[in-house]
Scaffold this motif. Structure first.
Motif: not given
Length: 104
Positions: A31-42
């Protein structure tokens, strides 16, 4: 094209907010990885869209999609409850953003 990117970025905001909750304070890896990737893309998508979309309107659309999406995920996936009052409040957010878009 900017509006499509803006909508996708708003959806990704709901993804990173949900992943942040699921990461339990960054103690769970995926979930932390998904957070980081989606945050950067968003954020990257928001930055791209704001090159052509007015700041106030673009940011309001991005936030509203994230707010409504996150509220719906919380209600239906995490059992936070959903009522007519919550639905009305979310509808008011959407109405406000639609109004901003129409006035853009």
């Amino acid at each position: 094209m900017a509006w499509v990117v803006l909508v996708v970025s708003g959806l990704l905001e709901a993804v990173w907010a949900t992943a942040l909750n699921a990461s339990q304070g960054f103690t769970r890896l995926w979930p932390s990885v998904v957070f980081g990737v989606s945050l950067v893309l968003s954020m990257g998508g928001l930055a791209f869209a704001l090159r052509t979309v007015a700041l106030g309107t673009g940011y309001a659309v991005w936030v509203a999609i994230g707010v409504v999406g996150t509220a719906l995920v919380g209600a239906f996936l995490f059992g936070e409850g959903f009522s007519a009052a919550k639905a009305a409040c979310l509808a008011l957010i959407v109405a406000g953003v639609v109004g901003l878009k129409l006035l853009h």
